[in-house]
Write an enzyme that holds these catalytic residues in place. Structure first.
Site, PDB file in Angstrom:
ATOM      1  N   ARG A  99      -3.017  -0.009  -6.797  1.00 52.16           N
ATOM      2  CA  ARG A  99      -2.085  -1.129  -6.692  1.00 52.16           C
ATOM      3  C   ARG A  99      -2.453  -1.964  -5.477  1.00 52.16           C
ATOM      4  O   ARG A  99      -1.854  -1.850  -4.415  1.00 52.16           O
ATOM      5  CB  ARG A  99      -0.653  -0.603  -6.646  1.00 52.16           C
ATOM      6  CG  ARG A  99      -0.185  -0.109  -8.025  1.00 52.16           C
ATOM      7  CD  ARG A  99       0.954   0.853  -7.907  1.00 52.16           C
ATOM      8  NE  ARG A  99       0.532   2.040  -7.176  1.00 52.16           N
ATOM      9  CZ  ARG A  99       1.350   2.913  -6.616  1.00 52.16           C
ATOM     10  NH1 ARG A  99       2.630   2.749  -6.700  1.00 52.16           N
ATOM     11  NH2 ARG A  99       0.869   3.957  -5.974  1.00 52.16           N
ATOM     12  N   ASP A 158      -2.958  -4.774  -2.670  1.00 52.64           N
ATOM     13  CA  ASP A 158      -2.010  -5.694  -2.033  1.00 52.64           C
ATOM     14  C   ASP A 158      -2.426  -7.155  -2.225  1.00 52.64           C
ATOM     15  O   ASP A 158      -3.548  -7.438  -2.650  1.00 52.64           O
ATOM     16  CB  ASP A 158      -1.939  -5.381  -0.527  1.00 52.64           C
ATOM     17  CG  ASP A 158      -1.250  -4.063  -0.250  1.00 52.64           C
ATOM     18  OD1 ASP A 158      -0.129  -3.873  -0.754  1.00 52.64           O
ATOM     19  OD2 ASP A 158      -1.840  -3.220   0.467  1.00 52.64           O
ATOM     20  N   TYR A 202     -13.339   1.800  -1.882  1.00 49.71           N
ATOM     21  CA  TYR A 202     -13.059   0.465  -1.360  1.00 49.71           C
ATOM     22  C   TYR A 202     -14.148   0.047  -0.381  1.00 49.71           C
ATOM     23  O   TYR A 202     -14.761   0.890   0.275  1.00 49.71           O
ATOM     24  CB  TYR A 202     -11.723   0.440  -0.603  1.00 49.71           C
ATOM     25  CG  TYR A 202     -10.489   0.417  -1.466  1.00 49.71           C
ATOM     26  CD1 TYR A 202      -9.902  -0.785  -1.817  1.00 49.71           C
ATOM     27  CD2 TYR A 202      -9.898   1.599  -1.896  1.00 49.71           C
ATOM     28  CE1 TYR A 202      -8.742  -0.818  -2.587  1.00 49.71           C
ATOM     29  CE2 TYR A 202      -8.738   1.578  -2.664  1.00 49.71           C
ATOM     30  CZ  TYR A 202      -8.169   0.364  -3.013  1.00 49.71           C
ATOM     31  OH  TYR A 202      -7.032   0.338  -3.774  1.00 49.71           O
ATOM     32  N   ARG A 254      -7.335  -0.685   5.315  1.00 53.74           N
ATOM     33  CA  ARG A 254      -7.267  -1.798   6.264  1.00 53.74           C
ATOM     34  C   ARG A 254      -6.935  -1.320   7.678  1.00 53.74           C
ATOM     35  O   ARG A 254      -7.397  -1.907   8.651  1.00 53.74           O
ATOM     36  CB  ARG A 254      -6.247  -2.827   5.789  1.00 53.74           C
ATOM     37  CG  ARG A 254      -6.730  -3.596   4.562  1.00 53.74           C
ATOM     38  CD  ARG A 254      -5.596  -4.307   3.844  1.00 53.74           C
ATOM     39  NE  ARG A 254      -4.912  -5.230   4.731  1.00 53.74           N
ATOM     40  CZ  ARG A 254      -3.749  -5.817   4.436  1.00 53.74           C
ATOM     41  NH1 ARG A 254      -3.166  -5.598   3.264  1.00 53.74           N
ATOM     42  NH2 ARG A 254      -3.189  -6.649   5.279  1.00 53.74           N
TER      43      ARG A 254
END
Lengths: 244, 244
Positions: free
Chosen positions: B50, B52, B110, B197
Protein backbone atom coordinates in the site's frame (compact mmCIF):
# COMPACT_ATOMS: atom_id res chain seq x y z
CA UNK A 1 31.05 41.25 -22.16
CA UNK A 2 31.64 37.53 -21.68
CA UNK A 3 30.37 34.82 -23.98
CA UNK A 4 28.92 31.75 -22.22
CA UNK A 5 28.23 28.28 -23.58
CA UNK A 6 25.23 26.64 -21.91
CA UNK A 7 24.38 22.94 -22.10
CA UNK A 8 20.66 22.37 -21.64
CA UNK A 9 18.37 19.39 -21.02
CA UNK A 10 14.60 19.46 -21.29
CA UNK A 11 11.43 17.47 -21.41
CA UNK A 12 9.76 19.20 -24.36
CA UNK A 13 6.25 17.93 -23.51
CA UNK A 14 5.01 21.21 -22.07
CA UNK A 15 6.91 23.58 -24.39
CA UNK A 16 6.09 24.95 -27.82
CA UNK A 17 9.56 24.10 -29.07
CA UNK A 18 12.84 25.96 -28.86
CA UNK A 19 12.11 29.18 -30.67
CA UNK A 20 10.80 32.24 -28.84
CA UNK A 21 7.17 33.09 -29.54
CA UNK A 22 5.05 35.98 -28.35
CA UNK A 23 2.26 34.06 -26.62
CA UNK A 24 3.64 30.57 -26.03
CA UNK A 25 6.03 29.01 -23.51
CA UNK A 26 9.20 27.97 -25.33
CA UNK A 27 12.67 26.85 -24.26
CA UNK A 28 14.42 29.89 -25.76
CA UNK A 29 11.73 32.13 -24.30
CA UNK A 30 12.09 30.74 -20.77
CA UNK A 31 15.89 30.91 -20.84
CA UNK A 32 15.88 34.42 -22.33
CA UNK A 33 13.48 35.58 -19.63
CA UNK A 34 15.76 34.29 -16.86
CA UNK A 35 19.02 35.51 -18.45
CA UNK A 36 17.49 38.95 -19.00
CA UNK A 37 16.54 38.98 -15.33
CA UNK A 38 20.05 37.99 -14.26
CA UNK A 39 21.92 40.36 -16.58
CA UNK A 40 19.54 43.32 -16.01
CA UNK A 41 19.28 43.79 -19.79
CA UNK A 42 17.66 42.17 -22.79
CA UNK A 43 19.92 39.33 -23.97
CA UNK A 44 20.02 37.27 -27.17
CA UNK A 45 20.34 33.52 -26.85
CA UNK A 46 21.60 31.44 -29.79
CA UNK A 47 20.60 27.78 -29.86
CA UNK A 48 22.28 24.96 -31.76
CA UNK A 49 19.16 23.04 -32.73
CA UNK A 50 15.81 24.75 -33.00
CA UNK A 51 13.80 21.79 -31.78
CA UNK A 52 10.09 21.63 -32.62
CA UNK A 53 7.21 21.56 -30.16
CA UNK A 54 7.29 18.39 -28.06
CA UNK A 55 10.88 17.45 -28.94
CA UNK A 56 13.25 16.81 -26.03
CA UNK A 57 16.95 17.46 -25.42
CA UNK A 58 19.61 15.76 -23.34
CA UNK A 59 22.35 18.20 -24.34
CA UNK A 60 21.13 21.12 -26.40
CA UNK A 61 23.74 23.91 -26.60
CA UNK A 62 23.16 27.66 -26.51
CA UNK A 63 25.42 30.72 -26.33
CA UNK A 64 24.84 34.14 -24.86
CA UNK A 65 26.85 37.30 -24.13
CA UNK A 66 26.35 38.71 -20.64
CA UNK A 67 27.56 42.00 -19.17
CA UNK A 68 27.67 40.78 -15.60
CA UNK A 69 30.41 38.36 -14.61
CA UNK A 70 29.41 34.95 -13.31
CA UNK A 71 31.40 31.94 -12.24
CA UNK A 72 30.11 29.12 -14.51
CA UNK A 73 28.53 27.02 -11.73
CA UNK A 74 27.05 30.11 -10.11
CA UNK A 75 25.38 31.06 -13.40
CA UNK A 76 24.10 27.49 -13.87
CA UNK A 77 22.51 27.49 -10.41
CA UNK A 78 21.10 31.00 -10.76
CA UNK A 79 19.38 30.07 -14.03
CA UNK A 80 18.04 26.75 -12.70
CA UNK A 81 16.64 28.47 -9.64
CA UNK A 82 14.28 30.34 -11.96
CA UNK A 83 13.14 27.46 -14.19
CA UNK A 84 10.68 24.58 -13.94
CA UNK A 85 12.30 21.23 -13.24
CA UNK A 86 11.53 19.98 -16.77
CA UNK A 87 14.12 22.46 -18.10
CA UNK A 88 17.67 22.48 -16.73
CA UNK A 89 21.00 24.04 -17.54
CA UNK A 90 23.31 21.09 -16.94
CA UNK A 91 26.55 22.98 -17.53
CA UNK A 92 28.02 26.42 -18.19
CA UNK A 93 31.41 27.16 -19.75
CA UNK A 94 33.19 30.37 -20.63
CA UNK A 95 33.42 30.64 -24.43
CA UNK A 96 35.58 32.63 -26.82
CA UNK A 97 33.89 35.65 -28.32
CA UNK A 98 33.82 33.95 -31.72
CA UNK A 99 31.72 31.04 -30.45
CA UNK A 100 28.11 30.87 -31.63
CA UNK A 101 26.15 27.78 -30.58
CA UNK A 102 24.29 27.73 -33.87
CA UNK A 103 26.92 28.62 -36.45
CA UNK A 104 29.90 26.95 -34.79
CA UNK A 105 28.15 23.55 -34.55
CA UNK A 106 29.94 20.82 -36.51
CA UNK A 107 27.65 17.88 -35.82
CA UNK A 108 24.31 17.22 -34.18
CA UNK A 109 23.04 13.87 -32.94
CA UNK A 110 19.37 12.99 -32.50
CA UNK A 111 17.67 9.85 -31.22
CA UNK A 112 14.22 8.68 -32.24
CA UNK A 113 12.76 6.16 -29.75
CA UNK A 114 10.05 3.66 -30.68
CA UNK A 115 8.45 1.39 -28.09
CA UNK A 116 7.22 -1.80 -29.75
CA UNK A 117 6.19 -3.52 -26.49
CA UNK A 118 2.47 -3.90 -25.74
CA UNK A 119 2.75 -1.51 -22.80
CA UNK A 120 4.74 1.72 -22.49
CA UNK A 121 6.22 2.16 -19.01
CA UNK A 122 4.94 5.21 -17.08
CA UNK A 123 8.49 6.61 -16.92
CA UNK A 124 8.80 6.42 -20.72
CA UNK A 125 5.57 7.60 -22.31
CA UNK A 126 6.69 11.20 -22.71
CA UNK A 127 9.81 10.15 -24.64
CA UNK A 128 8.86 7.29 -26.94
CA UNK A 129 6.52 6.76 -29.86
CA UNK A 130 4.36 3.71 -29.26
CA UNK A 131 4.17 1.43 -32.26
CA UNK A 132 2.61 -1.86 -31.18
CA UNK A 133 3.84 -4.67 -33.31
CA UNK A 134 6.93 -6.19 -34.83
CA UNK A 135 9.29 -4.10 -36.93
CA UNK A 136 11.81 -5.72 -39.29
CA UNK A 137 15.04 -4.23 -37.95
CA UNK A 138 17.22 -5.76 -40.66
CA UNK A 139 15.10 -4.16 -43.39
CA UNK A 140 15.20 -0.83 -41.56
CA UNK A 141 19.01 -1.02 -41.43
CA UNK A 142 19.21 -1.70 -45.16
CA UNK A 143 17.09 1.34 -45.90
CA UNK A 144 19.01 3.46 -43.39
CA UNK A 145 22.30 2.59 -45.09
CA UNK A 146 21.02 4.15 -48.32
CA UNK A 147 20.49 7.49 -46.59
CA UNK A 148 23.91 7.79 -45.00
CA UNK A 149 26.22 10.17 -46.85
CA UNK A 150 25.97 13.58 -48.47
CA UNK A 151 22.60 13.91 -50.19
CA UNK A 152 19.87 16.36 -51.10
CA UNK A 153 17.26 15.50 -48.42
CA UNK A 154 14.38 17.45 -50.04
CA UNK A 155 12.09 14.40 -49.81
CA UNK A 156 12.63 14.26 -46.02
CA UNK A 157 11.65 17.79 -45.06
CA UNK A 158 8.58 19.99 -45.51
CA UNK A 159 7.76 20.46 -49.18
CA UNK A 160 7.56 24.24 -48.91
CA UNK A 161 10.89 24.60 -47.08
CA UNK A 162 12.28 28.10 -47.60
CA UNK A 163 15.91 26.92 -47.57
CA UNK A 164 17.39 26.35 -51.01
CA UNK A 165 20.39 24.27 -50.04
CA UNK A 166 18.96 20.96 -48.91
CA UNK A 167 22.17 19.01 -49.08
CA UNK A 168 23.25 17.60 -45.72
CA UNK A 169 25.92 15.14 -44.74
CA UNK A 170 24.32 12.34 -42.73
CA UNK A 171 27.27 10.63 -41.03
CA UNK A 172 25.35 8.10 -38.96
CA UNK A 173 21.94 6.46 -39.09
CA UNK A 174 21.87 3.52 -36.70
CA UNK A 175 18.88 1.32 -35.99
CA UNK A 176 19.34 -0.49 -32.67
CA UNK A 177 17.09 -2.57 -30.46
CA UNK A 178 16.79 -2.19 -26.71
CA UNK A 179 14.59 -3.84 -24.11
CA UNK A 180 11.56 -1.75 -25.02
CA UNK A 181 11.85 -1.37 -28.77
CA UNK A 182 14.00 0.43 -31.32
CA UNK A 183 16.26 3.47 -31.21
CA UNK A 184 17.19 5.30 -34.39
CA UNK A 185 20.28 7.47 -33.93
CA UNK A 186 21.03 10.08 -36.59
CA UNK A 187 24.09 12.34 -36.77
CA UNK A 188 24.73 15.00 -39.41
CA UNK A 189 26.43 18.34 -39.98
CA UNK A 190 22.93 19.76 -39.89
CA UNK A 191 19.31 18.70 -40.28
CA UNK A 192 16.47 20.15 -42.32
CA UNK A 193 13.15 20.79 -40.62
CA UNK A 194 11.34 17.51 -39.69
CA UNK A 195 14.20 15.57 -41.29
CA UNK A 196 14.86 13.09 -38.46
CA UNK A 197 11.15 12.55 -37.89
CA UNK A 198 10.49 11.98 -41.59
CA UNK A 199 13.41 9.56 -41.81
CA UNK A 200 12.00 7.78 -38.71
CA UNK A 201 8.49 7.62 -40.20
CA UNK A 202 9.89 6.26 -43.45
CA UNK A 203 12.01 3.64 -41.69
CA UNK A 204 8.97 2.57 -39.62
CA UNK A 205 7.11 2.01 -42.93
CA UNK A 206 10.02 -0.19 -44.04
CA UNK A 207 9.97 -2.05 -40.71
CA UNK A 208 6.24 -2.71 -41.16
CA UNK A 209 6.80 -4.04 -44.67
CA UNK A 210 4.78 -1.24 -46.24
CA UNK A 211 7.76 0.24 -48.05
CA UNK A 212 10.91 -1.33 -49.49
CA UNK A 213 14.48 -0.12 -49.02
CA UNK A 214 14.52 0.58 -52.78
CA UNK A 215 11.58 2.97 -52.37
CA UNK A 216 13.58 4.89 -49.77
CA UNK A 217 16.47 5.22 -52.18
CA UNK A 218 14.03 6.32 -54.87
CA UNK A 219 12.58 9.02 -52.60
CA UNK A 220 16.06 10.35 -51.95
CA UNK A 221 16.70 10.49 -55.71
CA UNK A 222 13.32 12.03 -56.66
CA UNK A 223 13.58 14.68 -53.91
CA UNK A 224 9.77 14.64 -53.78
CA UNK A 225 8.24 14.82 -50.29
CA UNK A 226 5.36 12.55 -51.30
CA UNK A 227 7.79 9.71 -52.04
CA UNK A 228 8.88 9.50 -48.39
CA UNK A 229 6.88 8.32 -45.38
CA UNK A 230 4.89 10.26 -42.81
CA UNK A 231 6.58 12.50 -40.26
CA UNK A 232 6.80 10.52 -37.02
CA UNK A 233 5.39 12.20 -33.86
CA UNK A 234 7.53 14.82 -32.13
CA UNK A 235 7.58 13.25 -28.67
CA UNK A 236 9.78 10.31 -29.78
CA UNK A 237 12.61 12.68 -30.72
CA UNK A 238 15.49 13.81 -28.49
CA UNK A 239 18.47 16.02 -29.34
CA UNK A 240 21.26 13.97 -27.80
CA UNK A 241 24.38 16.04 -28.39
CA UNK A 242 26.02 18.84 -30.38
CA UNK A 243 29.68 18.70 -31.35
CA UNK A 244 31.88 21.73 -32.05
CA UNK B 1 -15.24 -16.50 -10.83
CA UNK B 2 -11.62 -16.29 -11.91
CA UNK B 3 -8.79 -14.84 -9.84
CA UNK B 4 -6.35 -12.60 -11.75
CA UNK B 5 -2.88 -11.43 -10.80
CA UNK B 6 -2.08 -7.96 -12.15
CA UNK B 7 1.40 -6.45 -12.34
CA UNK B 8 1.23 -2.68 -12.24
CA UNK B 9 3.63 0.22 -12.87
CA UNK B 10 2.96 3.82 -11.97
CA UNK B 11 4.38 7.27 -11.61
CA UNK B 12 2.91 8.16 -8.23
CA UNK B 13 3.41 11.92 -8.64
CA UNK B 14 -0.23 12.69 -9.37
CA UNK B 15 -1.82 10.06 -7.10
CA UNK B 16 -2.71 10.12 -3.41
CA UNK B 17 -1.08 6.74 -2.89
CA UNK B 18 -2.36 3.21 -3.39
CA UNK B 19 -5.31 3.04 -1.06
CA UNK B 20 -8.80 3.99 -2.19
CA UNK B 21 -10.14 7.24 -0.78
CA UNK B 22 -13.51 8.89 -1.18
CA UNK B 23 -12.40 12.21 -2.65
CA UNK B 24 -8.90 11.65 -3.97
CA UNK B 25 -7.40 10.00 -7.03
CA UNK B 26 -5.55 6.85 -5.93
CA UNK B 27 -4.05 3.86 -7.72
CA UNK B 28 -6.44 1.36 -6.14
CA UNK B 29 -9.33 3.73 -6.80
CA UNK B 30 -8.51 4.13 -10.50
CA UNK B 31 -8.01 0.40 -11.04
CA UNK B 32 -11.16 -0.48 -9.10
CA UNK B 33 -13.15 2.02 -11.18
CA UNK B 34 -11.97 0.43 -14.43
CA UNK B 35 -12.34 -3.19 -13.25
CA UNK B 36 -15.85 -2.45 -11.97
CA UNK B 37 -16.64 -1.01 -15.39
CA UNK B 38 -15.28 -4.09 -17.17
CA UNK B 39 -16.87 -6.67 -14.87
CA UNK B 40 -20.23 -4.86 -14.62
CA UNK B 41 -20.12 -5.22 -10.83
CA UNK B 42 -18.29 -3.78 -7.85
CA UNK B 43 -14.95 -5.59 -7.49
CA UNK B 44 -12.41 -5.72 -4.66
CA UNK B 45 -8.77 -5.26 -5.56
CA UNK B 46 -6.03 -6.48 -3.19
CA UNK B 47 -2.63 -4.79 -3.47
CA UNK B 48 0.71 -6.16 -2.29
CA UNK B 49 2.19 -2.89 -1.08
CA UNK B 50 0.00 0.00 0.00
CA UNK B 51 2.35 2.69 -1.29
CA UNK B 52 2.01 6.21 0.14
CA UNK B 53 1.18 9.35 -1.80
CA UNK B 54 3.91 10.20 -4.31
CA UNK B 55 5.57 6.76 -4.18
CA UNK B 56 6.11 4.98 -7.51
CA UNK B 57 6.01 1.36 -8.63
CA UNK B 58 7.76 -0.60 -11.35
CA UNK B 59 6.03 -3.87 -10.48
CA UNK B 60 3.33 -3.56 -7.85
CA UNK B 61 1.11 -6.64 -7.72
CA UNK B 62 -2.64 -6.80 -7.18
CA UNK B 63 -5.25 -9.55 -7.31
CA UNK B 64 -8.94 -9.47 -8.17
CA UNK B 65 -11.77 -11.94 -8.76
CA UNK B 66 -13.82 -11.24 -11.90
CA UNK B 67 -17.06 -12.84 -13.06
CA UNK B 68 -16.46 -12.20 -16.73
CA UNK B 69 -13.82 -14.26 -18.51
CA UNK B 70 -10.89 -12.47 -20.09
CA UNK B 71 -7.80 -13.66 -21.87
CA UNK B 72 -4.91 -12.18 -19.85
CA UNK B 73 -3.60 -9.85 -22.58
CA UNK B 74 -7.12 -8.78 -23.48
CA UNK B 75 -7.78 -7.80 -19.86
CA UNK B 76 -4.46 -5.93 -19.69
CA UNK B 77 -5.30 -3.90 -22.80
CA UNK B 78 -8.88 -3.25 -21.73
CA UNK B 79 -7.74 -1.86 -18.38
CA UNK B 80 -4.96 0.26 -19.91
CA UNK B 81 -7.37 1.72 -22.41
CA UNK B 82 -9.22 3.33 -19.51
CA UNK B 83 -6.24 4.69 -17.53
CA UNK B 84 -3.90 7.66 -17.78
CA UNK B 85 -0.48 6.83 -19.20
CA UNK B 86 1.20 7.34 -15.79
CA UNK B 87 -0.56 4.15 -14.59
CA UNK B 88 -0.22 0.88 -16.54
CA UNK B 89 -1.02 -2.75 -16.08
CA UNK B 90 2.14 -4.33 -17.47
CA UNK B 91 0.95 -7.93 -17.18
CA UNK B 92 -2.00 -10.12 -16.29
CA UNK B 93 -1.88 -13.78 -15.25
CA UNK B 94 -4.55 -16.25 -14.21
CA UNK B 95 -4.15 -17.05 -10.51
CA UNK B 96 -5.30 -19.88 -8.24
CA UNK B 97 -8.27 -19.02 -6.09
CA UNK B 98 -6.06 -19.08 -3.00
CA UNK B 99 -3.82 -16.32 -4.30
CA UNK B 100 -4.07 -12.95 -2.57
CA UNK B 101 -1.59 -10.28 -3.69
CA UNK B 102 -1.28 -8.93 -0.18
CA UNK B 103 -1.26 -12.00 2.03
CA UNK B 104 0.58 -14.35 -0.34
CA UNK B 105 3.55 -11.96 -0.75
CA UNK B 106 6.83 -13.47 0.48
CA UNK B 107 9.17 -10.55 -0.21
CA UNK B 108 8.97 -6.93 -1.35
CA UNK B 109 11.80 -4.90 -2.80
CA UNK B 110 11.94 -1.11 -2.74
CA UNK B 111 14.50 1.33 -4.16
CA UNK B 112 15.21 4.77 -2.75
CA UNK B 113 17.00 7.01 -5.28
CA UNK B 114 19.12 10.01 -4.28
CA UNK B 115 20.62 12.35 -6.86
CA UNK B 116 23.78 13.94 -5.49
CA UNK B 117 24.72 15.74 -8.72
CA UNK B 118 24.34 19.54 -8.85
CA UNK B 119 21.57 19.21 -11.45
CA UNK B 120 18.71 16.68 -11.64
CA UNK B 121 17.95 15.64 -15.22
CA UNK B 122 14.46 16.56 -16.45
CA UNK B 123 13.68 12.86 -17.02
CA UNK B 124 14.55 12.07 -13.38
CA UNK B 125 13.12 14.76 -11.12
CA UNK B 126 9.89 12.90 -10.41
CA UNK B 127 11.77 9.81 -9.22
CA UNK B 128 14.77 10.97 -7.22
CA UNK B 129 15.38 12.95 -4.05
CA UNK B 130 17.88 15.71 -4.70
CA UNK B 131 20.56 15.94 -2.06
CA UNK B 132 23.31 18.22 -3.32
CA UNK B 133 26.59 17.28 -1.84
CA UNK B 134 28.87 14.37 -1.10
CA UNK B 135 27.61 11.38 0.85
CA UNK B 136 30.01 8.93 2.49
CA UNK B 137 28.87 5.69 0.86
CA UNK B 138 31.21 3.49 2.92
CA UNK B 139 29.75 4.86 6.17
CA UNK B 140 26.22 4.37 4.84
CA UNK B 141 27.04 0.73 4.03
CA UNK B 142 28.36 0.14 7.56
CA UNK B 143 25.16 1.52 9.07
CA UNK B 144 23.01 -0.42 6.59
CA UNK B 145 24.69 -3.68 7.57
CA UNK B 146 23.52 -3.19 11.16
CA UNK B 147 19.89 -3.07 10.02
CA UNK B 148 19.92 -6.26 7.94
CA UNK B 149 18.30 -9.21 9.69
CA UNK B 150 15.23 -9.84 11.81
CA UNK B 151 14.64 -6.87 14.10
CA UNK B 152 11.94 -4.83 15.78
CA UNK B 153 11.88 -1.76 13.51
CA UNK B 154 9.77 0.44 15.83
CA UNK B 155 12.30 3.29 15.56
CA UNK B 156 11.88 3.31 11.77
CA UNK B 157 8.12 3.71 11.48
CA UNK B 158 5.56 6.19 12.75
CA UNK B 159 5.60 6.39 16.54
CA UNK B 160 1.85 5.89 16.85
CA UNK B 161 1.74 2.85 14.56
CA UNK B 162 -1.34 0.77 15.35
CA UNK B 163 0.42 -2.53 14.52
CA UNK B 164 1.80 -4.34 17.54
CA UNK B 165 4.18 -6.71 15.80
CA UNK B 166 6.95 -4.52 14.44
CA UNK B 167 9.43 -7.28 13.82
CA UNK B 168 10.40 -7.58 10.17
CA UNK B 169 13.08 -9.58 8.40
CA UNK B 170 15.17 -7.20 6.30
CA UNK B 171 17.04 -9.50 3.91
CA UNK B 172 18.82 -6.86 1.85
CA UNK B 173 19.84 -3.23 2.31
CA UNK B 174 22.30 -2.28 -0.41
CA UNK B 175 23.79 1.16 -0.92
CA UNK B 176 25.07 1.53 -4.48
CA UNK B 177 26.33 4.42 -6.56
CA UNK B 178 25.29 5.16 -10.12
CA UNK B 179 26.07 7.99 -12.52
CA UNK B 180 23.69 10.40 -10.81
CA UNK B 181 23.99 9.50 -7.14
CA UNK B 182 23.05 6.71 -4.78
CA UNK B 183 20.47 3.94 -4.82
CA UNK B 184 19.37 2.25 -1.63
CA UNK B 185 17.72 -1.12 -2.28
CA UNK B 186 15.76 -2.71 0.54
CA UNK B 187 14.12 -6.15 0.53
CA UNK B 188 12.08 -7.67 3.37
CA UNK B 189 9.24 -10.03 4.14
CA UNK B 190 7.24 -6.89 4.82
CA UNK B 191 7.72 -3.24 5.67
CA UNK B 192 6.18 -1.05 8.34
CA UNK B 193 4.71 2.30 7.33
CA UNK B 194 7.43 4.82 6.27
CA UNK B 195 10.07 2.19 7.06
CA UNK B 196 12.11 2.44 3.84
CA UNK B 197 11.91 6.22 3.83
CA UNK B 198 12.99 6.46 7.46
CA UNK B 199 15.87 4.06 6.84
CA UNK B 200 16.83 6.19 3.81
CA UNK B 201 16.64 9.42 5.82
CA UNK B 202 18.74 7.89 8.58
CA UNK B 203 21.36 6.58 6.12
CA UNK B 204 21.53 10.02 4.48
CA UNK B 205 22.32 11.48 7.92
CA UNK B 206 25.13 8.93 8.20
CA UNK B 207 26.38 9.82 4.70
CA UNK B 208 26.47 13.49 5.67
CA UNK B 209 28.46 12.72 8.81
CA UNK B 210 25.66 13.92 11.09
CA UNK B 211 25.02 10.50 12.57
CA UNK B 212 27.33 7.54 13.22
CA UNK B 213 26.68 3.89 12.36
CA UNK B 214 26.64 3.21 16.10
CA UNK B 215 23.76 5.65 16.53
CA UNK B 216 21.80 3.69 13.93
CA UNK B 217 22.37 0.48 15.85
CA UNK B 218 21.35 2.28 19.05
CA UNK B 219 18.09 3.47 17.42
CA UNK B 220 17.28 -0.08 16.40
CA UNK B 221 17.91 -1.24 20.00
CA UNK B 222 16.01 1.59 21.70
CA UNK B 223 13.00 1.22 19.34
CA UNK B 224 12.37 4.95 19.86
CA UNK B 225 11.34 6.88 16.74
CA UNK B 226 13.21 9.99 17.87
CA UNK B 227 16.51 8.07 17.80
CA UNK B 228 16.28 7.54 14.02
CA UNK B 229 16.57 10.16 11.24
CA UNK B 230 13.92 12.05 9.35
CA UNK B 231 11.56 10.33 6.90
CA UNK B 232 13.01 10.96 3.40
CA UNK B 233 10.58 12.44 0.80
CA UNK B 234 8.11 10.07 -0.87
CA UNK B 235 9.07 10.83 -4.49
CA UNK B 236 12.47 9.11 -4.18
CA UNK B 237 10.82 5.76 -3.40
CA UNK B 238 9.83 3.06 -5.90
CA UNK B 239 8.33 -0.38 -5.26
CA UNK B 240 10.54 -2.49 -7.53
CA UNK B 241 9.14 -6.02 -7.18
CA UNK B 242 7.05 -8.41 -5.13
CA UNK B 243 7.98 -12.06 -4.81
CA UNK B 244 5.54 -14.89 -4.06
Amino acid sequence: MQNYKLTIAYDGTDYHGWQMQANARTIQGELTRVLTLLDHRKVTLHGAGRTDAGVHAEAQVASVFLEREFAPDQLRDAINGNLNRDLRVTGVELADEGFNARFSAKKKTYRYAICTAPVVRPCDFRYVYHYRGALDVAAMRCAAALLVGEHDFSAFTIAALEIEDRVRRLTRLDVETDGQGIRITAAADGFLRYMVRTIAGTLIDVGRGRRSAEMVGAALASRRREDAGATAPAHGLTLVRVDY
